[in-house]
Design an enzyme around this catalytic site. Structure first.
Site, PDB file in Angstrom:
ATOM      1  N   LYS A  75     -53.741  -7.587  24.246  1.00  0.00           N
ATOM      2  CA  LYS A  75     -53.642  -5.769  23.141  1.00  0.00           C
ATOM      3  C   LYS A  75     -52.765  -5.346  22.537  1.00  0.00           C
ATOM      4  O   LYS A  75     -51.667  -5.903  23.636  1.00  0.00           O
ATOM      5  CB  LYS A  75     -54.838  -5.284  23.499  1.00  0.00           C
ATOM      6  CG  LYS A  75     -55.234  -3.981  22.680  1.00  0.00           C
ATOM      7  CD  LYS A  75     -56.027  -2.349  23.871  1.00  0.00           C
ATOM      8  CE  LYS A  75     -56.465  -1.742  23.040  1.00  0.00           C
ATOM      9  NZ  LYS A  75     -57.671  -0.973  23.894  1.00  0.00           N
ATOM     10  N   SER A 150     -62.380   0.293  21.575  1.00  0.00           N
ATOM     11  CA  SER A 150     -60.858   0.489  20.435  1.00  0.00           C
ATOM     12  C   SER A 150     -60.035  -1.834  20.788  1.00  0.00           C
ATOM     13  O   SER A 150     -59.238  -1.337  20.143  1.00  0.00           O
ATOM     14  CB  SER A 150     -59.785   1.510  21.232  1.00  0.00           C
ATOM     15  OG  SER A 150     -59.050   0.467  22.496  1.00  0.00           O
ATOM     16  N   SER A 174     -63.843   0.434  25.587  1.00  0.00           N
ATOM     17  CA  SER A 174     -63.759  -0.203  24.986  1.00  0.00           C
ATOM     18  C   SER A 174     -63.358  -1.519  25.041  1.00  0.00           C
ATOM     19  O   SER A 174     -62.580  -1.924  23.800  1.00  0.00           O
ATOM     20  CB  SER A 174     -61.683   0.505  24.773  1.00  0.00           C
ATOM     21  OG  SER A 174     -62.273   1.184  23.483  1.00  0.00           O
TER      22      SER A 174
HETATM   23  N1  GLN Z   1     -64.327   5.142  22.658  1.00  0.00           N
HETATM   24  C1  GLN Z   1     -63.810   5.927  23.371  1.00  0.00           C
HETATM   25  C2  GLN Z   1     -62.597   7.036  22.946  1.00  0.00           C
HETATM   26  O1  GLN Z   1     -62.719   6.897  21.731  1.00  0.00           O
HETATM   27  C3  GLN Z   1     -63.107   4.856  23.854  1.00  0.00           C
HETATM   28  C4  GLN Z   1     -62.274   4.381  23.956  1.00  0.00           C
HETATM   29  C5  GLN Z   1     -61.139   3.366  24.776  1.00  0.00           C
HETATM   30  O2  GLN Z   1     -61.873   3.024  25.749  1.00  0.00           O
HETATM   31  N2  GLN Z   1     -60.232   3.079  25.070  1.00  0.00           N
HETATM   32  O3  GLN Z   1     -61.983   7.353  23.778  1.00  0.00           O
END
Ligand code: GLN
Length: 485
Positions: A75, A150, A174
């Protein structure tokens, strides 16, 4: 290109393939499919092949571990020396990291070549990979749909066979939510098990890195690479090294599976509910018993998270000021104007929204009303889990309320987007380990994810449950029909 890490490892051990050959195959598939999927932000074939040659040389000397020469994707939130490391943002679009994150060091020590850096929501803020400065990732099962976020690039590249496995990070879901939407297996470890050193910070008390792979066994192998104490992360836990694969083959007889009633109520899609019910039936057949549990405060988790995560983000992202590194606005009048223009131009809309919310809830006069209240909720949520784990060994439910949605479907309504993480966020607030694994498909052929939540440090037990389930089912073995032209 749907080999597991285990399979690739034996191909290398038996001399049936070299690391260079494997990397060339994956790079060719990336070249042909990435223009459609946009799963990678950066590839650097020369660098990948140099790492592969080094791994082959190591093996030729009879050195290196079982995974030496097996490639992975990372990532683009992990700093990797010599690699452009963007975090999905314009702010870091030209940033080449001068050092390696701890996770990257671990993969290098295991001689596992890097296939490239995967696309992600900007600064890991999002649930659909649509906030990336580099454009959305497309779901390999239906390219009109999102891969989740994400870690959407990591999930999509594994699902599409562009990489056998990838790293991800999970602040509120995410790793698990994109794993669910792309039909792969992903694990968010207990907070503190994997070092955050060199992992670009979003919400430091919630961020945790973990593996995304084709199955639970591969996740166990990757955990053996990634986990471990690191003094450069003050929240890294000093514990004895463990073998995350040690319990994979244990039978599930006597396993107590907790079913939180809050995870099966309104808002859960009918087809997802049916697939999760079927998975529960399968686990019963394997010897598990089920127990109804309650997580009454979990309904407040999204609200608490969207105070706490932005609060931490507003502080973490203050470093992007155009002075030290990253983007700087080309035109400005004075220092303040330079800061303002740099941040106005360098950050996207979702990141700005979070910074503004975070600054607001931390400001004098609102701190007690929002930030402190959210911290109290966090404690209550953790207490619910502690109570639940007195009655069960693992908690089971859906990972996401629905299967993959269409690109653009939720971008106009941030709250609607935030609710995609309704089942995953409580786990981060409590610091617990959670995983997602495929448990079926909906009527449109889109994968459905099953979530397993464990008590602190129960990763090996969760991987055992997931592996036994995967021995009895083949959902995880299915792959989307993409044509590599
Ligand atoms: N979807 C969540 C957010 O927008 C979690 C994102 C994540 O786990 N990095 O914060």
């Amino acid at each position: 290109m749907n080999h597991t890490l285990k399979r690739l490892s034996s191909l290398l051990a038996e001399g049936k393939a070299s690391s260079v050959e494997l990397c060339q195959d994956y790079l060719a598939r990336i070249a042909s499919l990435n223009p459609t999927l946009n799963a990678f932000v950066t590839t650097d074939p020369e660098r990948t092949l140099a790492e592969a040659r080094a791994a082959d040389a190591l093996r030729a000397e009879g050195k290196g571990g079982a995974l030496a020469g097996v490639p992975v994707a990372h990532k683009d939130i992990f700093c990797a020396e010599g690699w452009r490391t963007t975090c999905g943002s314009r702010m870091l679009a030209d940033f080449v990291s001068p050092y390696d994150a701890h996770v990257i060091e671990r993969f290098k020590a295991a001689a596992m070549p890097c296939l490239g850096k995967t696309n992600m929501d900007e600064f890991a803020m999002g649930s659909s990979n649509e906030t990336s400065f580099f454009g959305p990732v497309r779901n390999p099962w239906d390219t009109a749909r999102v891969p989740g976020g994400s870690s959407g690039g990591s999930a999509a590249c594994v699902a599409a066979g562009l990489a056998p496995a990838a790293t991800g990070t999970d602040t509120g879901g995410s790793i698990r939510q994109p794993a669910a939407l792309c039909g792969i297996t992903g694990l968010k470890p207990t907070y503190g098990v994997v070092s955050r050193y060199g992992m670009i910070a979003f919400a430091s008390s919630l961020d945790q890195a973990g593996p995304m792979a084709r199955d639970a066994e591969d996740c166990a192998l990757l955990m053996n690479v990634m986990a471990g104490f690191d003094p450069r992360d003050s929240t890294s836990l000093e514990r004895d090294t463990e073998d995350y694969a040690r319990d994979l083959d244990k039978p599930l007889t006597g396993l107590r599976v907790g079913l939180p009633r809050e995870f099966f109520g309104a808002g859960l899609g009918a087809e997802t509910a049916a697939a999760v019910e079927a998975a529960i039936g399968q686990l019963r057949k394997l010897g598990a018993t089920t127990v109804d549990i309650g997580l009454p405060n979990s309904r407040l988790s999204v609200a608490a998270y969207y105070v706490l995560a932005p609060a931490e983000a507003s502080s973490n992202l203050s470093r992007y000021d155009g002075v030290r590194y990253g983007y700087r606005a080309p035109e400005y009048t004075d220092l303040t104007d330079m800061y303002e223009r740099t941040r106005a131009e360098g950050f996207g809309a979702e990141v700005k929204r979070r910074i503004m919310i975070g600054t607001y809830v931390l400001s004098h006069g609102y701190y007690d009303a929002y930030y402190l209240q959210a911290q109290k909720l966090r404690r209550l949520i953790a207490r619910d889990f502690a109570e639940a784990f007195r009655q069960c060994d693992v908690i089971l439910g859906p990972t996401a309320p629905t299967t993959a949605f269409r690109l653009g479907e939720k971008t106009a309504d941030p709250v609607e987007m935030y609710l995609s993480d309704i089942y995953t966020i409580a786990v981060n607030l409590a610091g617990l380990p959670g995983m997602s694994l495929p448990c079926g498909f909906d009527g449109q052929g889109l994968p459905i994810g099953l979530q397993l939540i464990g008590d602190y440090f129960a990763e090996a037990r969760m991987l055992n449950v997931a592996h036994q389930y995967q021995l009895a089912t083949d959902w995880h073995a299915r792959a989307p029909g993409l044509d590599a032209s």
